[in-house]
Design an enzyme around this catalytic site. Structure first.
Site, PDB file in Angstrom:
ATOM      1  N   TYR A  42      -4.314  21.892  37.367  1.00 32.09           N
ATOM      2  CA  TYR A  42      -3.066  23.209  37.480  1.00 32.09           C
ATOM      3  C   TYR A  42      -2.775  23.886  38.303  1.00 32.09           C
ATOM      4  O   TYR A  42      -2.932  23.217  39.324  1.00 32.09           O
ATOM      5  CB  TYR A  42      -3.848  23.470  36.180  1.00 32.09           C
ATOM      6  CG  TYR A  42      -2.711  24.842  35.180  1.00 32.09           C
ATOM      7  CD1 TYR A  42      -1.819  23.585  33.859  1.00 32.09           C
ATOM      8  CD2 TYR A  42      -3.437  25.908  34.508  1.00 32.09           C
ATOM      9  CE1 TYR A  42      -1.104  24.477  33.594  1.00 32.09           C
ATOM     10  CE2 TYR A  42      -1.997  26.857  34.218  1.00 32.09           C
ATOM     11  CZ  TYR A  42      -1.355  26.022  33.515  1.00 32.09           C
ATOM     12  OH  TYR A  42       0.562  26.932  33.439  1.00 32.09           O
ATOM     13  N   LYS A  97       2.143   2.381  15.059  1.00 29.23           N
ATOM     14  CA  LYS A  97       2.303   2.134  16.183  1.00 29.23           C
ATOM     15  C   LYS A  97       1.421   2.626  17.603  1.00 29.23           C
ATOM     16  O   LYS A  97       1.802   1.177  18.140  1.00 29.23           O
ATOM     17  CB  LYS A  97       3.736   2.917  16.325  1.00 29.23           C
ATOM     18  CG  LYS A  97       4.482   1.437  16.608  1.00 29.23           C
ATOM     19  CD  LYS A  97       5.402  -0.135  16.083  1.00 29.23           C
ATOM     20  CE  LYS A  97       6.734  -0.167  16.689  1.00 29.23           C
ATOM     21  NZ  LYS A  97       6.804  -1.308  15.710  1.00 29.23           N
ATOM     22  N   ASP A 140      11.396   3.529  11.876  1.00 26.04           N
ATOM     23  CA  ASP A 140      12.120   3.634  10.427  1.00 26.04           C
ATOM     24  C   ASP A 140      12.398   4.470   9.770  1.00 26.04           C
ATOM     25  O   ASP A 140      13.066   5.870   9.688  1.00 26.04           O
ATOM     26  CB  ASP A 140      10.933   4.052   9.837  1.00 26.04           C
ATOM     27  CG  ASP A 140       9.493   2.687   9.855  1.00 26.04           C
ATOM     28  OD1 ASP A 140       9.572   1.804   9.889  1.00 26.04           O
ATOM     29  OD2 ASP A 140       8.118   3.382   9.846  1.00 26.04           O
ATOM     30  N   ASP A 165      12.923  -1.854  14.328  1.00 33.50           N
ATOM     31  CA  ASP A 165      12.765  -2.542  12.976  1.00 33.50           C
ATOM     32  C   ASP A 165      14.499  -3.833  13.283  1.00 33.50           C
ATOM     33  O   ASP A 165      13.906  -4.828  12.478  1.00 33.50           O
ATOM     34  CB  ASP A 165      13.448  -1.211  12.299  1.00 33.50           C
ATOM     35  CG  ASP A 165      11.789  -0.463  12.314  1.00 33.50           C
ATOM     36  OD1 ASP A 165      11.314  -0.976  11.401  1.00 33.50           O
ATOM     37  OD2 ASP A 165      12.514   0.545  11.962  1.00 33.50           O
ATOM     38  N   ALA A 198      21.375  -7.435   4.862  1.00 33.58           N
ATOM     39  CA  ALA A 198      21.967  -7.707   5.360  1.00 33.58           C
ATOM     40  C   ALA A 198      21.785  -5.790   5.981  1.00 33.58           C
ATOM     41  O   ALA A 198      22.667  -5.217   6.068  1.00 33.58           O
ATOM     42  CB  ALA A 198      23.493  -6.957   5.251  1.00 33.58           C
ATOM     43  N   ALA A 200      19.179  -3.670   8.721  1.00 28.15           N
ATOM     44  CA  ALA A 200      19.287  -3.692  10.310  1.00 28.15           C
ATOM     45  C   ALA A 200      18.799  -4.385  10.695  1.00 28.15           C
ATOM     46  O   ALA A 200      19.270  -4.813  12.224  1.00 28.15           O
ATOM     47  CB  ALA A 200      18.296  -2.493  10.568  1.00 28.15           C
ATOM     48  N   ALA A 201      17.372  -4.928  10.075  1.00 24.96           N
ATOM     49  CA  ALA A 201      16.885  -6.359  10.597  1.00 24.96           C
ATOM     50  C   ALA A 201      17.124  -7.081  11.104  1.00 24.96           C
ATOM     51  O   ALA A 201      17.711  -8.349  11.918  1.00 24.96           O
ATOM     52  CB  ALA A 201      15.405  -6.592  10.338  1.00 24.96           C
ATOM     53  N   ASN A 289       8.216  -8.906   2.635  1.00 26.80           N
ATOM     54  CA  ASN A 289       7.281  -8.743   2.270  1.00 26.80           C
ATOM     55  C   ASN A 289       6.177  -7.694   1.336  1.00 26.80           C
ATOM     56  O   ASN A 289       7.045  -7.065   0.771  1.00 26.80           O
ATOM     57  CB  ASN A 289       6.679  -8.223   4.191  1.00 26.80           C
ATOM     58  CG  ASN A 289       5.457  -8.909   5.482  1.00 26.80           C
ATOM     59  OD1 ASN A 289       4.728  -9.673   4.411  1.00 26.80           O
ATOM     60  ND2 ASN A 289       5.128  -9.030   6.076  1.00 26.80           N
TER      61      ASN A 289
END
Length: 779
Positions: A42, A97, A140, A165, A198, A200-201, A289
């Site tokens: 610092y 994640k 997400d 995703d 239909a 996003a994935a 899933n």
């Protein structure tokens, strides 16, 4: 809420709350102990890199952590299967994640949860973070906002941005599709696709399929409102490209003569009849899933020519995003890419597809309990525990970034880069995940001799729920159930056996007769042999010896010698073994270390020390790791002529004579085993020069036991053990004070040991055993 679901909830909450709350922390990478260190970290020293970066902005990568730092960012509007739960509630997922980024690709992560649903404002917030991060992982965020947000950020920012995703699933499923088409002898530009979902994935998947050669006109796409057709006004520019003219398509009619089905929707919407109606050699990716659009077994039952993938771990060909995002960002960061473009995604697709065709390493076969896994209908994409993923996908992505002009830094020595990638994590540090996966593939019957203990019961319940083993509890049933009820532990369907009970009298007599025949000239009369079977350790060892169980764990509340003695008397040692030994497996930042003898032999002779080293080497090979052995002393290669130093030197000579192929050397000091430069400069003749030592053999019990305890308590290593070596069948003794985590880890080792030593059909044995009336539903 069911009792079982409630228990899983309690375990998850305890996991996140215990110790320091959450799953991540910040650790300094520079020394910060002295006043000088602090003045450099610092003020005033920190001013120097500040001024360098001000003069040369690209030096931010040289003087800060930006180049290895990714932001995992969400607004909590589409969290897993939980929906719009808000930014605070999404934080555990984002931390998780971050953990995956770190353990699979050594990428540091800050998770950022933003309280903003307006897409434009969200974009401006994230854009303002660009100076801090080397990359942005969007997570997400609900559709359709996620499309706009990612598009705007990619256009406005000069660092890699990816909505995992969408693109993670697309990349992994595309690799699987290429290989499935090859095996089914079909061309991507000719096959007919049916897409259910239909979101996003799904849209990212089919757009990438088009980039690989699929034709728009060969798609029929369904969402919750039915088929995407040209008469609908709610499609938007991306989905409009896949709209068909006919409005009366149903999933049933579309599936007839289709070549490929992709499901990213809800479970059980596809029937066996629909699969039966598909074209010859169909491909079905049912990726909802936890319940797929059609059950794997139901699909393969009606079509023997099918290739199928799901999002589940318990069926072949799991489409798992962890095969992609860690390695894609790793490659992008390492060349300072300004974006993750189509070329980089396609490079990842082809790298994954090619990896599935190469020979599978033994450690991967071991993890999935296969003898020779290979490219084919049940193996079209690599497994998540394949240690080659990092060094395969990251270079492919980095090279694509360079070739497509978005890299700001070039890699010239690809071999050195690959070596650096492998060193980042230590290839062998996946060991405990490999052991866990292998155990779950073929669980064994595991006896707990001290079941009247809260930690044992908690571990046994978790072990059963996770499919690691079939626990058998020894002790007084009422007492055990009282402990379980008091601590909210589910023991449904786990057998409890009281060796002292009247019900076990016949079994005690049977075991006692066998024991008497083993020990009748070694201090036991007939009456004592029957009576001692009331002792749980003796009873449990006899269960393993006779095949009524496959492995035993004991010792949590007993003296170590007392716990070992019944195993020696009843089970005995392997052929050629004179003395058993105790080994610890320590999971360190340098990779796994195997230490022996840490628990059994006080002052071994040179011959015995060589025997111990050979037993350890054999066990290490069972983990599919090549042993590299340092024989430890306070002396280096004859620098001391003391009896203690000579003993280790003699043991090393004996070891080399018995097994010349072993990588082993000594006597040597512990520090020398890990300092390649000093070893190379001063002892260039050593067999361990340029080797990564992973086995430490100590001259006596005191040194071994002290060393493992210091590494565990001060060094922060995760210790698994003691693992008993040299017994004919798996019996392992827990250390006094073992935690639930320790017990579970030892159960993993015991099950894998049993898989090697007890070649029986456990499922068949359980069906024949009256203790197992039924199996409770496992998660």
């Amino acid at each position: 809420m069911s009792k079982q679901k409630n228990l899983r909830r309690e375990q998850a909450l305890e996991y996140h709350a215990s110790g320091r709350p959450g799953k991540i922390e910040v650790v300094p990478t520079k020394e910060a102990k002295t006043q000088r260190d602090l003045s450099l970290a610092y003020s005033p020293g920190v001013a120097e890199p500040c001024m360098e970066i001000h003069a040369h902005p690209e030096d931010v990568y040289k003087y800060t952590a930006k180049g290895n730092l990714v932001a995992v960012i969400t607004n909590g509007t589409a969290v897993l299967g939980l929906g719009d739960i808000g930014p605070e509630a999404s934080k555990p997922v984002m931390e998780g994640k971050g953990v995956l980024f770190k353990i699979f690709a050594d990428i540091d992560v800050f998770d950022i949860e933003i309280n903003e649903k307006d897409p434009e404002k969200f974009v401006q917030i994230v854009k303002a973070l660009e100076p801090t991060f080397g990359g942005i992982n969007l997570e997400d965020i609900k559709a359709p906002e996620c499309f706009y947000i990612e598009q705007q950020l990619r256009e406005q920012m000069h660092i890699p941005v990816m909505h995992d995703d969408q693109h993670g699933t697309a990349i992994i499923s595309s690799a699987a599709l290429l290989n499935a088409l090859e095996l089914q002898r079909k061309k991507i530009d000719r096959v007919k696709f049916v897409i259910n979902g239909a979101g996003a994935a799904a849209m990212a998947c089919i757009q990438l399929y088009v980039a690989l050669g699929a034709k728009y006109e060969n798609f029929i796409v369904f969402d919750k409102d039915g088929v995407l057709h040209t008469g609908r006004t709610d499609l938007g520019p991306i989905r409009e490209k896949f709209a068909v003219k006919k409005t009366d398509w149903t999933l049933t009619t579309a599936m007839k003569d289709a070549d490929v089905f992709l499901g990213l929707s809800v479970g059980n919407v596809v029937t066996p009849e629909m699969v039966k109606s598909m074209a010859k050699n169909p491909i079905v990716f049912a990726m909802a899933n936890p319940t797929p659009e059609i059950d794997y077994e139901a699909a393969v039952a009606v079509r023997k020519d099918i290739i199928m993938a799901t999002g589940r771990t318990d069926f072949p060909n799991q489409v798992n995003n962890v095969l992609g995002f860690p390695y894609i960002f790793r490659g992008a960061l390492d060349v300072r890419a300004t974006q993750i473009n189509e070329a980089m995604k396609l490079a990842a697709v082809r790298a994954l597809a090619a990896l599935a065709k190469s020979a599978v390493p033994d450690i991967v076969n071991m993890a999935y309990n296969q003898s020779n896994m290979g490219f084919g209908p049940q193996y079209i994409i690599p497994k998540p525990l394949d240690p080659r993923l990092l060094a395969t996908v990251a270079p492919a992505v980095a090279k694509a970034a360079m070739d497509s002009g978005v890299a700001q830094k070039s890699i010239t020595d690809w071999e050195a880069y690959t070596l650096d990638l492998n060193k980042r994590l230590g290839l062998d540090n996946q060991l405990i995940r490999v052991i866990g996966s292998k155990a779950r593939r073929d669980p064994k019957r595991l006896v707990f001799a001290e079941a009247d203990n809260q930690k044992i019961l908690k571990a046994a319940s978790i072990i059963y729920d996770e499919g690691i083993a079939y626990p058998i509890l020894l002790g007084e049933p009422e007492k055990i159930r009282r402990i379980a009820e008091k601590n909210n532990i589910d023991l449904d369907d786990i057998p409890i056996i009281d060796p002292r009970s009247d019900e076990m009298e016949e079994k005690r007599e049977f075991y006692g007769e066998l024991f008497f025949n083993k020990r009748k000239r070694k201090g036991f009369n007939h009456y004592e042999s029957i009576k001692i079977m009331k002792d749980r350790n003796h009873f449990g060892c006899m269960m393993v010896e006779t095949g009524d169980a496959d492995a035993l764990l004991s010792g949590l509340t007993k003296n170590y010698a007392e716990a070992i003695r019944p195993a020696l008397h009843i089970i005995g040692t392997e052929e050629g073994v004179k003395k058993i030994a105790g080994m610890y497996l320590l999971l360190t930042k340098k990779g796994p270390l195997f230490l022996a003898d840490t628990t059994v032999n006080f002052n071994p002779t040179a011959e015995e020390l060589a025997d111990i080293a050979l037993m350890v080497a054999k066990e290490v090979k069972h983990f599919n790791i090549t042993p590299r052995i340092a024989m430890l002393s306070y002396s280096n290669f004859g620098s001391s002529d003391s009896p203690e130093a000579r003993l280790v030197s003699d043991a090393t000579k004996i070891l080399k004579q018995r097994n010349p192929s072993l990588v082993v050397d000594g006597e040597m000091q512990g520090s020398l085993a890990f300092n390649k430069e000093i070893l190379r400069d001063n002892y260039p003749f050593s067999e361990l020069v340029n080797e990564d030592v992973n086995v430490l053999i100590f001259p006596n019990l005191t040194s071994g036991n002290v060393a493992y305890n210091l590494l565990k308590e001060v060094g922060g290593a995760d210790a698994i053990g003691p693992i008993l070596l040299g017994l004919k069948k798996p019996v392992h003794v827990l250390q006094l004070g073992s935690t639930v985590r320790n017990i579970i880890n030892m159960a993993l080792v015991a099950v894998v040991d049993a898989q090697l030593k007890c070649r029986v059909d456990t499922a068949e044995q359980i069906r024949r055993t009256p203790w197992w009336k039924r199996k409770r539903q496992k998660s």
